[in-house]
Write a protein that holds these residues in place. Sequence first.
Motif, mmCIF file in Angstrom:
data_model
loop_
_atom_site.group_PDB
_atom_site.id
_atom_site.type_symbol
_atom_site.label_atom_id
_atom_site.label_comp_id
_atom_site.label_asym_id
_atom_site.label_seq_id
_atom_site.Cartn_x
_atom_site.Cartn_y
_atom_site.Cartn_z
ATOM 1 N N ALA A 101 43.609 37.897 44.957
ATOM 2 C CA ALA A 101 43.619 38.390 43.575
ATOM 3 C C ALA A 101 42.457 39.353 43.342
ATOM 4 C CB ALA A 101 43.548 37.218 42.603
ATOM 5 N N PHE A 102 41.322 39.077 43.942
ATOM 6 C CA PHE A 102 40.173 39.989 43.815
ATOM 7 C C PHE A 102 40.499 41.357 44.423
ATOM 8 C CE2 PHE A 102 36.342 41.909 45.541
ATOM 9 C CZ PHE A 102 35.466 41.877 44.468
ATOM 10 N N THR A 157 34.716 49.878 40.828
ATOM 11 C CA THR A 157 35.418 48.667 40.418
ATOM 12 C C THR A 157 35.080 47.492 41.331
ATOM 13 O OG1 THR A 157 37.239 50.047 39.596
ATOM 14 C CG2 THR A 157 37.671 47.694 39.871
ATOM 15 N N PHE A 158 35.024 47.760 42.634
ATOM 16 C CA PHE A 158 34.675 46.697 43.579
ATOM 17 C C PHE A 158 33.270 46.160 43.319
ATOM 18 C CE2 PHE A 158 32.640 45.404 47.549
ATOM 19 C CZ PHE A 158 33.512 44.440 47.995
ATOM 20 N N TYR A 174 40.403 31.967 40.147
ATOM 21 C CA TYR A 174 41.774 32.010 39.620
ATOM 22 C C TYR A 174 41.879 32.869 38.367
ATOM 23 C CZ TYR A 174 43.092 28.287 42.851
ATOM 24 O OH TYR A 174 43.352 27.551 43.990
ATOM 25 N N LYS A 175 40.765 33.218 37.743
ATOM 26 C CA LYS A 175 40.834 34.043 36.536
ATOM 27 C C LYS A 175 41.362 35.438 36.832
ATOM 28 C CE LYS A 175 35.990 35.429 36.882
ATOM 29 N NZ LYS A 175 35.664 34.410 37.919
ATOM 30 N N PHE A 176 41.232 35.913 38.079
ATOM 31 C CA PHE A 176 41.732 37.240 38.422
ATOM 32 C C PHE A 176 43.253 37.324 38.290
ATOM 33 C CE2 PHE A 176 37.576 37.553 40.456
ATOM 34 C CZ PHE A 176 37.221 38.862 40.131
ATOM 35 N N VAL A 177 43.948 36.188 38.418
ATOM 36 C CA VAL A 177 45.405 36.194 38.230
ATOM 37 C C VAL A 177 45.748 36.575 36.798
ATOM 38 C CG1 VAL A 177 47.496 34.791 38.338
ATOM 39 C CG2 VAL A 177 45.710 34.477 40.054
#
Length: 320
Positions: free
Chosen positions: A146-147, A172-173, A211-214
Motif C-alpha cells: 500500500a505504501f 511523495t516517497f 493499514y491506513k494507506f489502504v
Amino acid sequence: MMRSPPPPASQSQGGSGYGTPYGGHMNQPTGGGGQFPPAFGGFMNDQTAQMGFQLGKSAVTAGQDYMEQNLNRYVSISALKHYFNVTTSYVLRKLVLVLFPWRHKPWSRQQRPATTGSQDQSSYSYYFLPPREDLNSPDMYIPVMAFVTYVLLSALLAGLRGSFHPEVMGTTFTYALFVVIFEILILKLGTYLLAITNESQLLDLIAYSGYKFVGVIVTLVVSEIVNLGQGTGGWASWTVFMYTFLANAFFLLRSLKYVLLPDSSAPTGSGMPHTVARSQRNRRTQFLFLYAYVVQFLFMWVLSKQDSSTGRAGKVKGVL
C-alpha cells in the motif's frame, strides 16, 4: 569414335575427407581429433578457476551472514518472515476487512500449542498462527504494498493532471516515509511508557500502522473521479475520507485490543495467563483511543491532501 568420359576417381574407404569445388579434398580430423576443443579453452575445468568460484561463493555466504547478524541487532529476521507469510486469498479478505470491519467477528487471534521438552517432562507453549492461516493476524505485506502504491498513485495522478515532473515521486516517497518513521517513533515511545517489552508486540503495532494507506488510496481515487482531476477537496472527499478513517479506527480498536489489552485468561507464549495491572490497563486504553482516533486522523489527513497543480501531498485549495 566418341567415348564417354572416364568415371571420377573414387576415394579410398580409409580416407576421411570431402570434396571441394576446386577438385581437391579437405581432410577431416581423425582419431581423437573428432572431438571439439573444450569450451572457453578449458577454463571451466581449470583448478584455479574452480578455486576462484569457491572463494567467491564463500565470500557471498559470509556477506549474507554478516548482514543477517547486523540486522538481527535491531530486528529478528525470522520474526519478519512471519509477517510476510501470506496468500492471495488472505490479502483479498484482509482488504475487505480493513474497509468493512463493522460486522466482523471474532477479533481474537488464533493460537496453536507446541510441545517442548522430553516425553516425561513436557510443557506446552503457544504461538500465533501466521497470516495465511489467521485472518486476524497482522501482516506487513499489505502495508508495504500500500505504501508503494500510494507513491505510484500520486505520480500517476500528477501525470493525468499534466503536472508530472521527476521530483513528484521522490518528494511523495520522502513525505510518506517521514510520516511512517514519525509514527514508528510514537509507537516506540508508547511501548516504553506502557512497559511493553515484547518485540513481537512492537512489530504488531508497526504492521497495524500501515493499514491506513489502504483508506488513503481509496480516498485519492474516489476524489479524483468525483472532482474531475481537481485534487482532494469538497464534500465528496470529506465523505470518503471520514468513512475510511472511521473504518480504519474501528479496525485498529478491535485488533489492537488483543495486543495492548490481552485477556487475563488467555495463555501467552509460556502457557501462563498474562495479566496487566489496573493502572497500566487504564493507560493502555487511553493510548489506544488516542492512537486510533487522534493520531490516525492527523496522519491520514496529511497523506490524503493532494495539490491539484502538483499532484503531491501538500497544501490544497478546498477543504482537504
